[in-house]
Design an enzyme around this catalytic site. Structure first.
Site, PDB file in Angstrom:
ATOM      1  CB  CYS A   1      -2.674  24.041  21.906  1.00  0.00           C
ATOM      2  SG  CYS A   1      -3.324  23.506  23.509  1.00  0.00           S
TER       3      CYS A   1
ATOM      4  CB  CYS B   1      -0.023  21.350  25.614  1.00  0.00           C
ATOM      5  SG  CYS B   1      -1.545  20.710  24.887  1.00  0.00           S
TER       6      CYS B   1
ATOM      7  CB  CYS C   1      33.148  -7.629  43.645  1.00  0.00           C
ATOM      8  SG  CYS C   1      33.795  -5.951  43.853  1.00  0.00           S
TER       9      CYS C   1
ATOM     10  CB  CYS D   1      33.012  -3.653  40.210  1.00  0.00           C
ATOM     11  SG  CYS D   1      34.624  -4.158  40.839  1.00  0.00           S
TER      12      CYS D   1
ATOM     13  CG  ASP E   1      37.980  46.237  20.653  1.00  0.00           C
ATOM     14  OD1 ASP E   1      38.543  47.126  21.297  1.00  0.00           O
ATOM     15  OD2 ASP E   1      38.564  45.234  20.203  1.00  0.00           O
TER      16      ASP E   1
ATOM     17  CG  ASP F   1      38.898  40.666  19.156  1.00  0.00           C
ATOM     18  OD1 ASP F   1      38.992  41.759  19.756  1.00  0.00           O
ATOM     19  OD2 ASP F   1      39.842  40.134  18.546  1.00  0.00           O
TER      20      ASP F   1
ATOM     21  CG  ASP G   1      36.937  43.859  23.614  1.00  0.00           C
ATOM     22  OD1 ASP G   1      37.171  45.028  23.967  1.00  0.00           O
ATOM     23  OD2 ASP G   1      37.395  43.342  22.580  1.00  0.00           O
TER      24      ASP G   1
END
Length: 833
Positions: A15, A18, A82, A85, A505, A701, A705
């Site tokens: 709910c 929660c 090793c 690593c 634009d 675009d 812009d």
């Protein structure tokens, strides 16, 4: 301070209360700047400092009672020699966002990684280890986050279905015996004669106990701890209500002498039916929630699981997770493209409608761009992978949609403030209800007080409030994505409904963004095709955009031009097939003394319409007048009319000369024009429009812009534009069709209307029915609401909200309904490089 975003799956959310407590648990962690939790998706989004450990998030949610979902994956790791690593491999794996623990075993050369479900993928873990110098491969096939979520939803539905069935089977005899005896006199006589009152009570006790400790146990295992923490949720309300009814019934059955005379009644059927109805409501909710994520699942399904990797002379079918940038991939006819890439050989037509909405397949040859999720036609292609995994355009679209779906709109703030005190207020209201009935109620007051108190507890569950906003957002944004409209920022969904003006634009938005031949009128004695062929030949060696437009209009098979010479400020001259060709502006023809007569009138009309006129002379004679312009997109006029039909003002902002801009505006019926604007001037022009008309959406675009997109109330980027413009925008139109703006506005208004309906229902339901449940109508001859009816009303309230939100799936696109994603155009959203 540099930050990162972590997405995680949260369990136990039932709910709005929660949600508030889970958000509080996350927000109070050091380094967390923002945390939001979505009830519909059960996902949390956390913005935090880079040094925040995911384990801290897990611990905080665990303490709050809402554990984070964790996934585990095994990797086979090469190159380990090793302990150093091992340490370096573990450091690389733990640095991946969302990793809770990473343990690398040197002996088995295996890594076991636990990570927050949805925060990362096994492919990212593999890449991290490989990047650290330790090549890794998946030990088992990865189940991605979307599939995991779907599996969890399926498991939840299966479990709830089983629980509802068990509870219903056990509850039915209790309900029939008790309620049947009250409603049907002959049933009462049959029970008394064949079972007996005490035996009837004992049978109901056994069955009710099985219901509560079996299917109903979840309400107590979650609700009681929440109550003890001082943070009661809906489980606590159900637990209190059922325990009250069950406890009173147990006393009435075994020690009735403890109760006032005449008040020893049993309510086993109420406790049982409450469990059945609430579990049924949760089952219906789970099924409905599954449908709210349909858009994301459809997008995820576009990516295939394997691809054909070319290795030398062989082709190997390879899991898509193992494809790396630079790999060569073969694409068979009809195959779906697995990753983004660039064609290296072959030619075909590719169906990009799933992403761009363009119903006509797009021709692809060498160097052409391929997008993951699109479908190859009948040709065979080989292409070089450039973006894989989360870097593909499809993956970025999915990520955008998921983040926007999880956003919290400003309207949700009101809901959050109310739900913080709502459950405690319900507990207080229930206690007061019991007290008032005990003091003022008619005899026997105790059972009446119990019925009223339990009804208040059950009917006031805030599930519907918590679901009202996120489900509508999820379905609305998902449906918009199917129409080619991506909401990058969720709050844009609310802001967009309030805009009064849409500023556009010009170049690349209203127009195609590149010059094209728009008019050509030959002089007497010349033909259009003949003149155009000579023009194309003369301009073929030039790199100027206008020259390219003329060559494209002329087509293929052009003769070779000789003695091509540019005349700075005037035009060009050349020799083609022994003829002297002169192309240029009016001043060039005036200098050469060539009279074009009536053609100058046509050229003047073209210039008045915003086109750029040129003249062509062949061997010293006037041959033709032509005009070049950035053509208006085919869909632009319809898009502008549609926006104006919605009561919006439409403005154009451009760097073009005022005369050209006014001519285009007059042709399109645009309401306001701001011309000769530099990038900085566009921002000032937007503020001027905001002062004149109010809230504003800007559509652009290009790179220039980006400032305007950022300063507008809502920035809308054309998906075929630059990465910078897309990053600065709130909304992205996947393709270049301006009609997508109308779809964005329609989605915004419909979703916000849907949210208002849901909130109106959720709040109105509680405001009206809580007093009824408390018994305010009883003194006036009205009913005393049964807890059973209260449970049914509560369950139906949540189902109503979800069903109403799902209606947004029926939103219609303004574009071609035949396309899977209704947004026309030839481009697709290309990932940032």
């Amino acid at each position: 301070m540099e930050q990162r975003q972590i997405t995680l799956q949260i369990t136990g959310l039932n709910c709005a209360g929660c949600v508030g407590r889970a958000e509080k648990a996350l927000s109070t962690l050091p380094g967390v700047t923002e945390a939001s939790v979505n009830l519909a998706t059960s996902k949390g989004q956390v913005h935090a400092a880079l040094d925040l450990e995911p384990a801290d998030l897990v611990s905080a949610l665990e303490q709050a009672g809402y554990p984070a979902a964790l996934s585990q994956v095994s990797l086979d790791i090469e190159g380990l020699s090793c302990a150093s690593c091992v340490g370096r491999a573990e450091v690389a794996l733990r640095a991946v966002p969302g990793v809770v623990s990473a343990d690398v075993n040197l002996a088995t050369e295996r890594a076991e990684i636990r990570y927050l479900t949805g925060a990362t993928r096994a492919a990212d873990l593999r890449a991290a280890s490989t990047g650290a110098g330790y090549p890794a491969s998946l030990r088992a096939a990865e189940v991605d986050a979307a599939e995991q979520a779907q599996q969890r939803r399926g498991q939840e539905i299966t479990a709830l279905t089983r629980q509802v069935a068990i509870a219903a089977v056990l509850t039915l005899p209790v309900f029939v015996i008790e309620m049947g005896s009250h409603m049907v006199p002959t049933m009462h006589h049959w029970v008394m004669a064949n079972i007996g009152l005490n035996n009837s009570y004992l049978l109901q006790f056994v069955l009710a106990t099985l219901v509560l400790v079996g299917p109903g146990r979840q309400f107590y295992s979650k609700g009681v701890p929440a109550l003890l923490r001082g943070a009661p949720d809906m489980n606590a309300l159900v637990a209190l209500g059922t325990v009250a009814a069950y406890g009173f019934s147990v006393i009435s059955t075994f020690v009735p002498q403890l109760l006032p005379h005449g008040s020893a009644n049993v309510y086993f059927e109420a406790a049982c039916v409450i469990v059945v109805l609430i579990l049924t409501g949760r089952l219906l909710e789970a099924r409905a929630k599954g449908r709210t994520g349909a858009a994301i699942r459809k997008l995820v399904s576009l990516q295939p699981k394997t691809a054909e990797l070319v290795s030398g002379d062989t082709v190997i079918e390879t899991p898509v997770e193992e494809i790396a940038p630079g790999d060569l991939i073969r694409l068979r006819p009809g195959a779906r493209i697995a990753v983004d890439g660039e064609v290296t050989s072959g030619s075909s037509f590719v169906d990009e409608s799933m992403l761009s909405g363009e119903a006509i397949p797009v021709e692809k040859g060498k160097f052409a761009w391929l997008s993951a999720g699109t479908v190859n036609g009948s040709g065979v292609l080989e292409f070089r992978a450039t973006h894989v995994g989360r870097e593909t355009g499809l993956a970025q679209i999915i990520q955008m949609v998921e983040q926007a779906q999880g956003a919290k709109l400003p309207v949700q703030g009101l809901v959050d403030r109310i739900t913080l005190w709502f459950v405690p207020a319900v507990l207080l209201a229930a206690a007061l209800t019991v007290l008032v009935w005990l003091v003022l109620g008619p005899a026997p007051a105790l059972p009446l007080a119990l019925v009223a108190g339990v009804s208040v507890l059950i009917i006031a569950c805030p599930c519907a409030m918590g679901l009202a906003t996120p489900t509508s957002i999820m379905v609305g944004i998902g449906r918009a994505a199917q129409m080619g409209v991506l909401f990058r920022k969720g709050d844009a969904l609310q802001k967009l409904q309030s805009v009064h003006v849409v500023a556009l634009d010009k170049t690349g938005t209203l127009t195609e963004g590149h010059p094209a031949l728009t008019n050509l009128e030959p002089a007497p004695g010349f033909t259009r095709d003949g003149v155009l062929r000579l023009i194309g030949a003369a301009e073929a060696q030039s790199e100027h955009p206008i020259a390219k437009a003329l060559v494209q209009a002329a087509g293929k098979g052009l003769p070779k031009a000789d003695s091509v010479e540019a005349i700075p400020g005037y035009g060009l001259q050349a020799q083609v097939e022994g003829q002297n060709i002169l192309i240029g502006a009016a001043r060039l023809m005036q200098r050469e003394g060539i009279d074009f007569g009536p053609l100058t009138e046509s050229a003047a009309l073209w210039a008045a319409a915003g086109e750029t006129p040129f003249y062509v002379a062949i061997d010293g004679q006037a041959a033709a007048a032509l005009a070049v312009a950035d053509p208006i997109k085919e869909s632009t006029p319809e898009a502008i009319r549609a926006l104006q039909a919605q009561g919006l003002k439409v403005a154009m902002i451009t760097g073009d000369a005022a005369a050209t801009a006014q001519a285009i505006a007059a042709r399109l019926g645009i309401d306001a024009v701001r011309a000769e604007c530099l990038p900085g001037d566009k921002v000032a022009a937007l503020k001027d429009l905001q002062d004149s008309f109010g809230a504003l959406a800007f559509v652009g675009d290009g790179l220039n812009d980006a400032p305007a997109l950022a300063v507008a109330d809502v920035g809308i980027a054309i998906g075929t534009g630059t990465d910078v413009a897309i990053e600065a925008a709130d909304v992205v139109l996947v393709s270049g069709d301006l009609r997508g703006v109308q779809d964005a506005l329609t989605t915004s208004r419909a979703t916000m209307r849907n949210i208002r309906q849901n909130l109106g229902w959720a709040f109105g339901y509680n405001v009206l029915l809580v007093p009824v449940a408390a018994g305010v109508l009883y003194p006036f001859g009205g009913p005393l609401l049964s807890p059973v009816l209260a449970a049914g009303a509560m369950a139906l309230s949540s189902v109503f909200v979800l069903s109403n939100a799902l209606r947004l799936h029926r939103l219609k696109s303004s574009l071609d309904e035949g396309a899977e994603v209704s947004a026309s155009g030839t481009g697709s959203l290309r990932p940032a490089t």
